[in-house]
Design a protein around this motif. Structure first.
Motif, mmCIF file in Angstrom:
data_model
loop_
_atom_site.group_PDB
_atom_site.id
_atom_site.type_symbol
_atom_site.label_atom_id
_atom_site.label_comp_id
_atom_site.label_asym_id
_atom_site.label_seq_id
_atom_site.Cartn_x
_atom_site.Cartn_y
_atom_site.Cartn_z
ATOM 1 N N ARG A 23 10.330 26.866 -10.573
ATOM 2 C CA ARG A 23 10.600 25.557 -11.167
ATOM 3 C C ARG A 23 9.700 25.227 -12.342
ATOM 4 O O ARG A 23 10.081 24.483 -13.227
ATOM 5 C CB ARG A 23 10.430 24.451 -10.113
ATOM 6 N N GLN A 24 8.470 25.752 -12.322
ATOM 7 C CA GLN A 24 7.523 25.367 -13.363
ATOM 8 C C GLN A 24 6.449 26.424 -13.566
ATOM 9 O O GLN A 24 6.213 27.265 -12.710
ATOM 10 C CB GLN A 24 6.862 24.034 -13.016
ATOM 11 N N ALA A 25 5.810 26.333 -14.744
ATOM 12 C CA ALA A 25 4.639 27.146 -15.062
ATOM 13 C C ALA A 25 3.481 26.171 -15.273
ATOM 14 O O ALA A 25 3.656 25.134 -15.907
ATOM 15 C CB ALA A 25 4.873 27.970 -16.311
ATOM 16 N N VAL A 26 2.313 26.493 -14.723
ATOM 17 C CA VAL A 26 1.164 25.588 -14.787
ATOM 18 C C VAL A 26 -0.041 26.341 -15.349
ATOM 19 O O VAL A 26 -0.381 27.421 -14.881
ATOM 20 C CB VAL A 26 0.814 25.023 -13.388
ATOM 21 N N PHE A 27 -0.666 25.736 -16.366
ATOM 22 C CA PHE A 27 -1.916 26.248 -16.921
ATOM 23 C C PHE A 27 -2.980 25.208 -16.615
ATOM 24 O O PHE A 27 -2.904 24.074 -17.088
ATOM 25 C CB PHE A 27 -1.798 26.445 -18.443
ATOM 26 N N SER A 28 -3.970 25.558 -15.800
ATOM 27 C CA SER A 28 -5.023 24.633 -15.381
ATOM 28 C C SER A 28 -6.352 25.065 -15.983
ATOM 29 O O SER A 28 -6.651 26.260 -16.035
ATOM 30 C CB SER A 28 -5.165 24.627 -13.854
ATOM 31 N N VAL A 29 -7.147 24.084 -16.440
ATOM 32 C CA VAL A 29 -8.478 24.386 -16.978
ATOM 33 C C VAL A 29 -9.530 23.666 -16.139
ATOM 34 O O VAL A 29 -9.301 22.573 -15.640
ATOM 35 C CB VAL A 29 -8.608 23.997 -18.464
ATOM 36 N N PHE A 30 -10.676 24.320 -16.002
ATOM 37 C CA PHE A 30 -11.745 23.838 -15.128
ATOM 38 C C PHE A 30 -13.062 23.765 -15.892
ATOM 39 O O PHE A 30 -13.332 24.617 -16.733
ATOM 40 C CB PHE A 30 -11.950 24.784 -13.945
ATOM 41 N N ARG A 31 -13.879 22.782 -15.555
ATOM 42 C CA ARG A 31 -15.267 22.764 -16.033
ATOM 43 C C ARG A 31 -16.068 23.809 -15.269
ATOM 44 O O ARG A 31 -16.865 24.529 -15.810
ATOM 45 C CB ARG A 31 -15.898 21.394 -15.801
ATOM 46 N N ARG A 32 -15.850 23.833 -13.955
ATOM 47 C CA ARG A 32 -16.446 24.842 -13.069
ATOM 48 C C ARG A 32 -15.354 25.314 -12.127
ATOM 49 O O ARG A 32 -14.473 24.547 -11.752
ATOM 50 C CB ARG A 32 -17.596 24.231 -12.260
ATOM 51 N N ALA A 33 -15.434 26.537 -11.699
ATOM 52 C CA ALA A 33 -14.388 27.113 -10.852
ATOM 53 C C ALA A 33 -14.283 26.410 -9.505
ATOM 54 O O ALA A 33 -13.244 26.442 -8.862
ATOM 55 C CB ALA A 33 -14.627 28.605 -10.648
ATOM 56 N N SER A 34 -15.346 25.760 -9.078
ATOM 57 C CA SER A 34 -15.338 25.135 -7.748
ATOM 58 C C SER A 34 -14.771 23.715 -7.762
ATOM 59 O O SER A 34 -14.669 23.092 -6.716
ATOM 60 C CB SER A 34 -16.766 25.098 -7.193
ATOM 61 N N GLU A 35 -14.405 23.197 -8.915
ATOM 62 C CA GLU A 35 -13.905 21.831 -9.015
ATOM 63 C C GLU A 35 -12.389 21.791 -9.128
ATOM 64 O O GLU A 35 -11.735 22.817 -9.269
ATOM 65 C CB GLU A 35 -14.494 21.151 -10.263
ATOM 66 N N ARG A 36 -11.881 20.553 -9.108
ATOM 67 C CA ARG A 36 -10.457 20.360 -9.395
ATOM 68 C C ARG A 36 -10.232 20.605 -10.883
ATOM 69 O O ARG A 36 -11.149 20.427 -11.686
ATOM 70 C CB ARG A 36 -10.029 18.928 -9.062
ATOM 71 N N PRO A 37 -9.006 20.958 -11.273
ATOM 72 C CA PRO A 37 -8.774 21.182 -12.702
ATOM 73 C C PRO A 37 -8.967 19.894 -13.506
ATOM 74 O O PRO A 37 -8.554 18.818 -13.078
ATOM 75 C CB PRO A 37 -7.328 21.657 -12.771
ATOM 76 N N GLU A 38 -9.598 20.034 -14.658
ATOM 77 C CA GLU A 38 -9.801 18.883 -15.536
ATOM 78 C C GLU A 38 -8.473 18.479 -16.184
ATOM 79 O O GLU A 38 -8.179 17.301 -16.317
ATOM 80 C CB GLU A 38 -10.817 19.228 -16.613
ATOM 81 N N PHE A 39 -7.694 19.470 -16.601
ATOM 82 C CA PHE A 39 -6.361 19.246 -17.154
ATOM 83 C C PHE A 39 -5.418 20.276 -16.580
ATOM 84 O O PHE A 39 -5.814 21.406 -16.306
ATOM 85 C CB PHE A 39 -6.355 19.413 -18.686
ATOM 86 N N ARG A 40 -4.167 19.875 -16.427
ATOM 87 C CA ARG A 40 -3.098 20.822 -16.078
ATOM 88 C C ARG A 40 -1.973 20.630 -17.076
ATOM 89 O O ARG A 40 -1.499 19.516 -17.281
ATOM 90 C CB ARG A 40 -2.565 20.574 -14.673
ATOM 91 N N LEU A 41 -1.548 21.708 -17.711
ATOM 92 C CA LEU A 41 -0.381 21.695 -18.576
ATOM 93 C C LEU A 41 0.768 22.266 -17.756
ATOM 94 O O LEU A 41 0.687 23.402 -17.286
ATOM 95 C CB LEU A 41 -0.608 22.531 -19.835
ATOM 96 N N ILE A 42 1.818 21.478 -17.586
ATOM 97 C CA ILE A 42 2.954 21.904 -16.774
ATOM 98 C C ILE A 42 4.171 22.045 -17.665
ATOM 99 O O ILE A 42 4.502 21.131 -18.429
ATOM 100 C CB ILE A 42 3.240 20.896 -15.645
ATOM 101 N N LYS A 43 4.822 23.191 -17.570
ATOM 102 C CA LYS A 43 6.084 23.424 -18.269
ATOM 103 C C LYS A 43 7.185 23.433 -17.219
ATOM 104 O O LYS A 43 7.199 24.278 -16.326
ATOM 105 C CB LYS A 43 6.054 24.761 -19.005
ATOM 106 N N GLU A 44 8.084 22.468 -17.325
ATOM 107 C CA GLU A 44 9.193 22.353 -16.387
ATOM 108 C C GLU A 44 10.485 22.186 -17.191
ATOM 109 O O GLU A 44 10.875 21.067 -17.536
ATOM 110 C CB GLU A 44 8.963 21.168 -15.454
ATOM 111 N N PRO A 45 11.167 23.294 -17.524
ATOM 112 C CA PRO A 45 12.341 23.238 -18.385
ATOM 113 C C PRO A 45 13.476 22.348 -17.864
ATOM 114 O O PRO A 45 14.272 21.860 -18.656
ATOM 115 C CB PRO A 45 12.797 24.692 -18.472
#
Length: 108
Positions: free
Chosen positions: A45-67
Motif C-alpha cells: 500500500r505504501q513506501a515509507v522513508f523514516s529519518v532518525f536523530r538516533r537509532a534508538s528513538e522514534r523517527p523525527e520525520f516519515r515520508l510516506i508515498k501512498e499512490p
C-alpha cells in the motif's frame, strides 16, 4: 474511479528520482549533524522513508508515498515525530519543504 496499477511484486516503492531527492536532503541534514540514521519500508500500500536523530528513538520525520491517494490528498505525506501530518501533496519537493526549512534554520 481510476485503478492505479501496482508495480511488479505488488510493492509500492520509491523510484530513482524520488530517492535521489530524499537522499540529497538526508545527506545535507547528516552533514549538519541533525540526522544519523534512516529506514525504508515497502508494503503493498505504501513506501515509507523514516529519518532518525538516533537509532534508538522514534523517527523525527516519515515520508510516506501512498499512490492510492494521488487523486485525493496527494500521494506524498510528511509526518512529524508526534504523528502529526506536516504536509501532503503530489509534489515531492513541496512536501519535503518543512524539513528543508529546518536545515536553513540550523545554518543561521
Amino acid at each position: 474511479m481510476s485503478v492505479i496499477p501496482l508495480p511488479v511484486g505488488g510493492q509500492i516503492v520509491f523510484d530513482r528520482a524520488e530517492l535521489e531527492h530524499v537522499l540529497q536532503l538526508y545527506g545535507r541534514m547528516v552533514a549538519a549533524g541533525e540526522w544519523r540514521d534512516y529506514a525504508i519500508d515497502f508494503t503493498n500500500r505504501q513506501a515509507v522513508f523514516s529519518v532518525f536523530r538516533r537509532a534508538s528513538e522514534r523517527p523525527e520525520f516519515r515520508l510516506i508515498k501512498e499512490p492510492a491517494l494521488r487523486m485525493k490528498q496527494g500521494q506524498y505525506s510528511l509526518i512529524g515525530e508526534a504523528g502529526q501530518t506536516l504536509k501532503r501533496g503530489n509534489d515531492l519537493a513541496s512536501v519535503l519543504a518543512p524539513a528543508a526549512r529546518r536545515l536553513l534554520k540550523l545554518a543561521d
